[in-house]
Design a protein around this motif. Structure first.
Motif, PDB file in Angstrom:
ATOM      1  N   LYS A  35      44.049  44.321  30.231  1.00 43.21           N
ATOM      2  CA  LYS A  35      42.753  44.156  29.768  1.00 43.21           C
ATOM      3  C   LYS A  35      42.854  44.794  28.209  1.00 43.21           C
ATOM      4  CE  LYS A  35      37.857  45.453  30.096  1.00 43.21           C
ATOM      5  NZ  LYS A  35      36.631  45.972  31.114  1.00 43.21           N
TER       6      LYS A  35
ATOM      7  N   VAL B 105      42.306  39.832  30.347  1.00 38.73           N
ATOM      8  CA  VAL B 105      40.669  40.079  30.464  1.00 38.73           C
ATOM      9  C   VAL B 105      40.555  40.748  28.903  1.00 38.73           C
ATOM     10  CG1 VAL B 105      38.667  41.306  31.066  1.00 38.73           C
ATOM     11  CG2 VAL B 105      40.526  40.520  32.841  1.00 38.73           C
TER      12      VAL B 105
ATOM     13  N   LEU C 100      37.374  36.818  31.512  1.00 34.00           N
ATOM     14  CA  LEU C 100      38.564  36.886  32.374  1.00 34.00           C
ATOM     15  C   LEU C 100      39.156  35.396  32.609  1.00 34.00           C
ATOM     16  CD1 LEU C 100      38.584  39.001  35.713  1.00 34.00           C
ATOM     17  CD2 LEU C 100      38.965  36.446  35.499  1.00 34.00           C
ATOM     18  N   THR C 101      40.547  35.472  32.240  1.00 30.59           N
ATOM     19  CA  THR C 101      41.059  34.337  32.202  1.00 30.59           C
ATOM     20  C   THR C 101      42.490  34.341  33.128  1.00 30.59           C
ATOM     21  OG1 THR C 101      40.471  33.915  29.737  1.00 30.59           O
ATOM     22  CG2 THR C 101      42.050  32.500  30.671  1.00 30.59           C
ATOM     23  N   GLN C 102      42.436  33.206  33.936  1.00 26.21           N
ATOM     24  CA  GLN C 102      43.613  33.183  34.947  1.00 26.21           C
ATOM     25  C   GLN C 102      44.137  31.812  34.306  1.00 26.21           C
ATOM     26  OE1 GLN C 102      41.370  33.284  38.674  1.00 26.21           O
ATOM     27  NE2 GLN C 102      42.766  35.068  39.214  1.00 26.21           N
TER      28      GLN C 102
ATOM     29  N   GLN D 243      42.548  42.954  35.792  1.00 26.45           N
ATOM     30  CA  GLN D 243      42.615  42.403  37.082  1.00 26.45           C
ATOM     31  C   GLN D 243      43.921  41.684  37.523  1.00 26.45           C
ATOM     32  OE1 GLN D 243      39.024  40.585  38.059  1.00 26.45           O
ATOM     33  NE2 GLN D 243      39.712  39.067  39.097  1.00 26.45           N
TER      34      GLN D 243
ATOM     35  N   ASN E 151      36.871  29.866  34.677  1.00 25.94           N
ATOM     36  CA  ASN E 151      36.609  31.436  34.068  1.00 25.94           C
ATOM     37  C   ASN E 151      35.430  31.948  34.289  1.00 25.94           C
ATOM     38  OD1 ASN E 151      36.055  33.066  31.222  1.00 25.94           O
ATOM     39  ND2 ASN E 151      38.255  32.189  30.903  1.00 25.94           N
ATOM     40  N   THR E 152      35.385  33.548  33.968  1.00 26.30           N
ATOM     41  CA  THR E 152      33.853  33.827  34.122  1.00 26.30           C
ATOM     42  C   THR E 152      32.971  33.510  32.854  1.00 26.30           C
ATOM     43  OG1 THR E 152      34.791  36.085  33.219  1.00 26.30           O
ATOM     44  CG2 THR E 152      34.942  35.749  35.775  1.00 26.30           C
TER      45      THR E 152
ATOM     46  N   THR F  86      46.755  29.057  33.028  1.00 28.85           N
ATOM     47  CA  THR F  86      48.223  28.121  33.624  1.00 28.85           C
ATOM     48  C   THR F  86      48.310  27.089  32.638  1.00 28.85           C
ATOM     49  OG1 THR F  86      47.806  28.477  35.944  1.00 28.85           O
ATOM     50  CG2 THR F  86      49.174  26.823  35.275  1.00 28.85           C
TER      51      THR F  86
ATOM     52  N   ILE G 282      49.781  39.353  31.917  1.00 27.11           N
ATOM     53  CA  ILE G 282      48.936  39.353  32.955  1.00 27.11           C
ATOM     54  C   ILE G 282      48.939  40.370  33.707  1.00 27.11           C
ATOM     55  CG2 ILE G 282      48.819  38.050  35.189  1.00 27.11           C
ATOM     56  CD1 ILE G 282      49.041  36.026  32.747  1.00 27.11           C
TER      57      ILE G 282
ATOM     58  N   ALA H 209      45.192  38.003  36.194  1.00 28.77           N
ATOM     59  CA  ALA H 209      44.596  37.284  34.997  1.00 28.77           C
ATOM     60  C   ALA H 209      44.654  38.194  33.697  1.00 28.77           C
ATOM     61  CB  ALA H 209      42.988  37.632  35.381  1.00 28.77           C
TER      62      ALA H 209
END
Length: 221
Positions: free
Chosen positions: A96, A121, A158-160, A116, A38-39, A162, A93, A119
């Motif tokens: 934002k 956001v 920002l979250t990818q 993005q 994560n950022t 899973t 997905i 992800a």
């Protein structure tokens, strides 16, 4: 290797954990999702489901998931660290949303826009640090998954995500509680939710010789 369902294909999963009455003591099982790259740091898992199986009696513990993600502005109980959703917004997905504070003091999320790829956001557009939560849609309020502590004004999360879930034999946390101290024990089962069948039955058991706990699919004879 987990088989991943494409992220914007909507799906539901139901898990039924069954114990057949062989436990010598009351035993608590907890499910929680993994944190993600994560950022924004720090982030913490939120306890998803907790159930206690009684000694010497059969028991069952259900868990339900769907992959409609939701950003949440929470109330957090300062004594228990349990998350209570206050306002929220569903996101897909690649989208934002932003948290804003209106003139009357009410917090709202904006309508999602393109963000993005791969992800979800959220941006804190208020003038103060704000706690934010990623969850999934459920009734009557979203189910929290990840907690982001004190997101600064104008900062993005920002979250990818899973949906990898693990099961632990522990009474360390309550359902909906932020897991700030991690988990004291190793997981006895891990799975990626989209790799499971729509309905999955798992058997919870304990080896009478070693005392080890096991969780795995029901075996059809």
């Amino acid at each position: 290797m987990f088989q991943i369902t494409p992220p914007n294909v909507k799906y539901h999963r139901a898990i039924s954990i069954v114990e057949q009455g062989d436990l010598p003591n009351d035993t608590t099982l907890m499910l929680s999702f993994h944190t993600v790259d994560n950022t924004f740091k720090p982030q913490y898992s939120v306890c998803w489901v907790v159930g206690t199986f009684p000694a010497n009696r059969p028991g069952q513990m259900p868990a339900f998931y769907n992959n409609q993600l939701v950003f949440v502005y929470p109330n957090v109980d300062p004594e228990t660290n349990i998350v209570y959703p206050q306002t929220w917004r569903e996101v897909d997905i690649g989208q934002k949303t932003s948290l804003e504070k209106k003139e009357d003091g009410v917090h709202v999320f904006t309508t999602p826009v393109a963000g993005q790829q791969g992800a979800v956001v959220v941006e804190n557009k208020t003038e103060e640090d704000r706690d934010l939560v990623l969850g999934f849609a459920s009734d009557p309020t979203p189910t929290p998954i990840l907690y982001f502590d004190a997101v600064s004004p104008d900062a993005d999360v920002l979250t990818q995500f899973t949906p990898i879930v693990s099961a632990y034999v522990t009474s360390q946390y309550q359902q909906g509680q932020i897991m700030k101290n991690g988990v004291e024990v190793k997981p006895i089962w891990t799975a990626e939710m989209s790799s499971l069948k729509e309905t999955t039955v798992l058997i919870f058991s304990r080896d009478k010789t070693t005392g080890e706990f096991y969780l795995g699919p029901a075996v059809m004879i």
